[in-house]
Design a protein around this motif. Sequence first.
Motif, mmCIF file in Angstrom:
data_model
loop_
_atom_site.group_PDB
_atom_site.id
_atom_site.type_symbol
_atom_site.label_atom_id
_atom_site.label_comp_id
_atom_site.label_asym_id
_atom_site.label_seq_id
_atom_site.Cartn_x
_atom_site.Cartn_y
_atom_site.Cartn_z
ATOM 1 N N ALA A 73 0.875 -1.291 -0.056
ATOM 2 C CA ALA A 73 0.077 0.232 0.043
ATOM 3 C C ALA A 73 0.755 1.282 0.080
ATOM 4 N N SER A 74 0.301 2.179 -0.602
ATOM 5 C CA SER A 74 1.078 3.572 -0.325
ATOM 6 C C SER A 74 1.712 4.012 0.950
ATOM 7 N N ASP A 77 -2.118 4.333 6.400
ATOM 8 C CA ASP A 77 -3.568 4.570 6.507
ATOM 9 C C ASP A 77 -4.171 3.905 5.402
ATOM 10 N N ALA A 78 -3.436 3.707 4.158
ATOM 11 C CA ALA A 78 -4.030 3.026 3.038
ATOM 12 C C ALA A 78 -4.307 1.387 3.455
ATOM 13 N N GLU A 81 -7.252 1.138 5.674
ATOM 14 C CA GLU A 81 -8.439 0.933 4.942
ATOM 15 C C GLU A 81 -8.715 -0.231 4.316
#
Length: 106
Positions: A73-74, A77-78, A81
């Motif tokens: 993930a980037s 937080d991503a 999600e």
Amino acid sequence: MPQFIFAYHGGKTPESEEEGAKVMQAWKDWMGAMGDSLKVPGAPVGLSKTVSAGGVADNGGANPLSGYSVVEASDQDAACEMAKGCPMVADGSGSVEVAEIIDMEM
């Protein structure tokens, strides 16, 4: 792009074959929705032992691990999600710890 480990805690054993099939399909759907971001599907794990300076305990620790996966993930937080869609989170039977895997160049 950074990778993150999803450490699963909790969950419940299906009470019937039908329920087991439904749970398995939920996991397949969620993992499939992550596409190429899912790097290591992982697996459930058995009861763990805790090794410390004081010895080995058979209790599985304070919050026993029930499985793992690795995603890309980037940022964290991503990744969080993505973890919100976990079937154990959705049905309230468990939780997911999300931690970045730090690349250690040797």
